[in-house]
Design a protein around this motif. Structure first.
Motif, mmCIF file in Angstrom:
data_model
loop_
_atom_site.group_PDB
_atom_site.id
_atom_site.type_symbol
_atom_site.label_atom_id
_atom_site.label_comp_id
_atom_site.label_asym_id
_atom_site.label_seq_id
_atom_site.Cartn_x
_atom_site.Cartn_y
_atom_site.Cartn_z
ATOM 1 N N GLU A 207 -9.734 -47.577 20.013
ATOM 2 C CA GLU A 207 -8.949 -47.030 20.698
ATOM 3 C C GLU A 207 -8.849 -46.627 21.791
ATOM 4 O OE1 GLU A 207 -9.096 -42.757 19.578
ATOM 5 O OE2 GLU A 207 -8.373 -43.561 17.382
ATOM 6 N N VAL A 208 -9.753 -47.105 22.280
ATOM 7 C CA VAL A 208 -9.834 -47.553 23.737
ATOM 8 C C VAL A 208 -10.025 -48.931 23.998
ATOM 9 C CG1 VAL A 208 -12.149 -48.760 23.459
ATOM 10 C CG2 VAL A 208 -12.309 -47.703 25.452
ATOM 11 N N SER A 209 -8.899 -49.008 25.970
ATOM 12 C CA SER A 209 -8.298 -49.870 26.267
ATOM 13 C C SER A 209 -9.658 -50.685 26.901
ATOM 14 C CB SER A 209 -7.742 -49.088 27.251
ATOM 15 O OG SER A 209 -8.102 -48.338 27.312
ATOM 16 N N ASP A 210 -10.331 -50.150 27.629
ATOM 17 C CA ASP A 210 -11.526 -50.439 28.340
ATOM 18 C C ASP A 210 -12.643 -51.712 27.318
ATOM 19 O OD1 ASP A 210 -14.426 -50.948 29.966
ATOM 20 O OD2 ASP A 210 -13.251 -50.657 31.334
ATOM 21 N N SER A 211 -12.304 -53.126 28.117
ATOM 22 C CA SER A 211 -12.592 -53.705 26.790
ATOM 23 C C SER A 211 -14.088 -54.071 26.946
ATOM 24 C CB SER A 211 -12.867 -55.762 27.781
ATOM 25 O OG SER A 211 -13.060 -56.144 29.012
#
Length: 61
Positions: free
Chosen positions: A32-36
């Motif tokens: 769900e997270v967008s930050d790599s």
């Protein structure tokens, strides 16, 4: 390894269940997270939880 008491077996079972829960949560967070960087962090945490669970199961088997 010597014989484990019932309490020790219960404690190991709880640890295994905790690692399963952590694995499920971390994989969900990673999806769900967008930050790599966060994704890498959660993926590693999930992998570590799965590895710890497998190590405990190996001791029981």
């Amino acid at each position: 390894m010597g014989d484990l008491t019932e309490l020790e077996l219960q404690n190991i079972r709880h640890l295994i269940m905790g690692y399963e829960t952590s694995y499920d949560k971390m994989t969900t967070y990673a999806k769900e997270v967008s930050d790599s960087q966060f994704k890498q962090f959660f993926d590693k945490a999930a992998k570590d939880a799965e590895n710890n669970k497998q190590m405990l199961l190996k001791y029981l088997g």
